[in-house]
Write an enzyme that holds these catalytic residues in place. Structure first.
Site, short mmCIF file in Angstrom:
data_model
loop_
_atom_site.label_atom_id
_atom_site.label_comp_id
_atom_site.label_asym_id
_atom_site.label_seq_id
_atom_site.Cartn_x
_atom_site.Cartn_y
_atom_site.Cartn_z
N GLU A 159 -13.27 0.61 -2.73
CA GLU A 159 -12.64 -0.14 -1.64
C GLU A 159 -13.51 -1.31 -1.22
OE1 GLU A 159 -9.27 0.07 -1.17
OE2 GLU A 159 -9.61 2.19 -0.72
N THR B 229 -14.42 -3.58 -3.01
CA THR B 229 -15.29 -3.97 -4.13
C THR B 229 -14.67 -5.09 -4.95
OG1 THR B 229 -14.29 -2.11 -5.30
CG2 THR B 229 -16.51 -1.77 -4.40
N SER C 60 2.92 -3.06 -0.38
CA SER C 60 4.28 -3.55 -0.54
C SER C 60 4.25 -5.02 -0.92
CB SER C 60 5.08 -3.35 0.75
OG SER C 60 4.58 -4.14 1.81
N GLU D 276 -0.72 -14.78 -2.72
CA GLU D 276 -1.12 -14.07 -1.49
C GLU D 276 -2.24 -14.84 -0.77
OE1 GLU D 276 -0.62 -10.04 -1.52
OE2 GLU D 276 -1.58 -9.71 0.41
N ASP E 127 -4.64 -5.09 -6.19
CA ASP E 127 -3.29 -4.59 -5.96
C ASP E 127 -2.32 -5.05 -7.04
OD1 ASP E 127 -4.59 -3.80 -3.71
OD2 ASP E 127 -3.38 -4.98 -2.31
P1 ADP Z 1 1.04 -3.94 2.60
O1 ADP Z 1 0.91 -4.76 1.36
O2 ADP Z 1 -0.13 -3.06 2.84
O3 ADP Z 1 2.31 -3.15 2.65
P2 ADP Z 1 1.00 -6.55 3.78
O4 ADP Z 1 0.82 -7.01 5.17
O5 ADP Z 1 0.06 -7.01 2.76
O6 ADP Z 1 1.09 -4.96 3.83
O7 ADP Z 1 2.45 -6.97 3.27
C1 ADP Z 1 3.59 -6.63 4.05
C2 ADP Z 1 4.51 -7.83 4.13
O8 ADP Z 1 5.21 -7.98 2.89
C3 ADP Z 1 5.61 -7.67 5.15
O9 ADP Z 1 5.17 -8.07 6.43
C4 ADP Z 1 6.69 -8.60 4.61
O10 ADP Z 1 6.40 -9.94 4.92
C5 ADP Z 1 6.52 -8.41 3.11
N1 ADP Z 1 7.42 -7.34 2.65
C6 ADP Z 1 7.10 -6.09 2.26
N2 ADP Z 1 8.19 -5.39 1.88
C7 ADP Z 1 9.24 -6.22 2.02
C8 ADP Z 1 10.66 -6.11 1.79
N3 ADP Z 1 11.22 -4.97 1.34
N4 ADP Z 1 11.43 -7.19 2.04
C9 ADP Z 1 10.87 -8.33 2.50
N5 ADP Z 1 9.57 -8.50 2.74
C10 ADP Z 1 8.76 -7.47 2.51
MG MG Z 2 -0.69 -6.15 1.07
#
Ligand code: ADP
Ligand code: MG
Length: 385
Positions: free
Chosen positions: A35, A37, A131, A164, A176
């Site tokens: 983590e 890293t 996500s 990103e 990721d």
């Molecule tokens: P993580 O990657 O840990 O889930 P992040 O803050 O890096 O959190 O990314 C989350 C962001 O990605 C959300 O705030 C949104 O902008 C976008 N996102 C994630 N899933 C979706 C989705 N199903 N539809 C639209 N945007 C999404």
């Molecule tokens: Mg993220």
């Protein structure tokens, strides 16, 4: 999975008024160990999970891009020629940022046809399961195919990272996207973030009677600002003071000197990264030699290092980890960038319900919000559906 694919195809047709050319998907990830890293040019060991972003895509006969998702009532629309990081914001900065980034990696955005994209995801948002990378990787992978760009999966990971970093403005590393693109069933991806060489490391969970339980604390993290940036700065400061280009160039033997020349806080940040790199290498070795039953202590030590030295844990994560450990987990740690999100526990299949009940009880006792828990399996990376 089949229902989300149907839903995505149906919603595409409803929104855009024609049938998509195809469906693509890419997974979220859990980081098994390693983590903070990645941006220190070190080692990580994530795996892709059985939760994915699924997108439907149609090719247009002009040079416009539209992206829609369940996050918005209307699709975002922009001309390919107008795509710049500054023009993007909100959730659509992830998919549109990827299109811009493909241009930076050689796609001729003046020559390719426009596209319509609609996406949905089963990766929980902001839970530390990326996500964001699931979106980036699915879009990069799909467009690489339909625009016939010929980029390999490693390069597509860099495309996602660039999107990103520049379009979203989150200073994250390459882990990721690499997991989301390179993952394989029942295996982790061992990645050297300096050379970007990767190797698939079999996990052998089923044979050992083990599963990974994710405990989503529900505490939302925010990577674009705050603590994540501060940790990166500390690492850069530590490396500069030690006279190396990155913390990857240090080993545990250098820590004595680091303690002498660095302030206490910077020293502890550096110690986390240097020992975490070591733990990743150890985990890969132990997995190959002895299997997953033997990696528990390494997971536990990783969590302690993030809690005490890197200081990126929160009370909810510590409680989840401690309760899992006390109720039969082989090992447990927070996963992802920290300041919230999820913990993972490596647990014997027959102990899962006991651990879940114990964690629910402990959270209630501490007055914390109820966590969401689910088992994840190591799955394959981005693909066409
Ligand atoms: P993580 O990657 O840990 O889930 P992040 O803050 O890096 O959190 O990314 C989350 C962001 O990605 C959300 O705030 C949104 O902008 C976008 N996102 C994630 N899933 C979706 C989705 N199903 N539809 C639209 N945007 C999404
Ligand atoms: Mg993220």
């Amino acid at each position: 999975m089949s229902d989300i694919r149907d839903e995505v195809a149906e919603n595409f047709t409803e929104i855009y008024g024609y049938e998509p050319t195809g469906l693509w998907s890419a997974p979220g990830r859990v980081n098994l160990i390693g983590e903070h890293t990645d941006y220190n040019e070190g080692f990580v060991l994530p795996f892709a999970i059985n939760r994915r972003t699924v997108l439907a895509l149609g090719i247009r006969d002009d040079a416009v891009v539209r992206v829609g998702s369940s996050f918005a009532d209307e699709a975002a629309e922009i001309a390919l020629a107008e795509l710049t990081p500054d023009a993007l914001d909100g959730w659509s900065a992830y998919p549109l940022g990827v299109i811009w980034a493909l241009g930076q990696f050689g796609a001729d955005l003046a020559a390719v046809p426009g596209v319509d994209i609609y996406l949905e995801s089963t990766v929980p948002v902001g839970a530390g399961l990326s996500s964001s990378a699931a979106i980036e990787s699915s879009v990069a992978f799909a467009l690489n195919e339909v625009w016939q760009l010929g980029l390999d999966r490693q390069t597509l990971a860099k495309v996602g990272q660039l999107a990103e970093n520049k379009a979203v403005g989150a200073p994250t590393g390459i882990m990721d996207q690499s997991a989301s693109l390179l993952g394989q069933a029942d295996a982790a991806v061992f990645l050297d973030c300096r050379s970007l060489e990767s190797a698939v490391v079999p996990l052998g969970l089923a044979a050992a009677g083990l599963e990974f339980l994710v405990i989503d604390t529900g505490v939302a993290h925010e990577h674009a600002t705050g603590g994540y940036r501060a940790r990166r700065d500390s690492c850069e400061r530590g490396a500069a003071a030690m006279g190396v280009p990155s913390l990857r160039h240090l080993t545990v033997d250098d820590l004595e000197r680091a303690r002498e020349i660095l302030d206490d806080e910077t020293f502890r940040r550096v110690r986390h990264v240097v020992t975490e790199d070591q733990r990743v290498l150890e985990t890969v070795r132990v997995l190959r030699e002895s299997g997953p039953l033997a990696i528990g202590d390494l997971l536990d030590a990783s969590h302690a290092s993030m809690r005490d030295d890197f200081e990126i844990s929160v009370p909810e994560l510590d409680l989840a980890v401690e309760t899992a450990q006390a109720n039969g987990a082989i090992g447990a740690r927070m996963t992802g960038g920290g300041f919230g999100g999820s913990a993972i526990a490596l647990v014997p299949t027959d102990a899962i319900s006991r651990i879940q009940v114990a964690i629910d009880g402990a959270f209630a006792e501490h007055g914390f919000g109820q966590p969401t828990m689910f088992v994840v399996t190591a799955s394959n990376g981005a693909n066409r559906e």
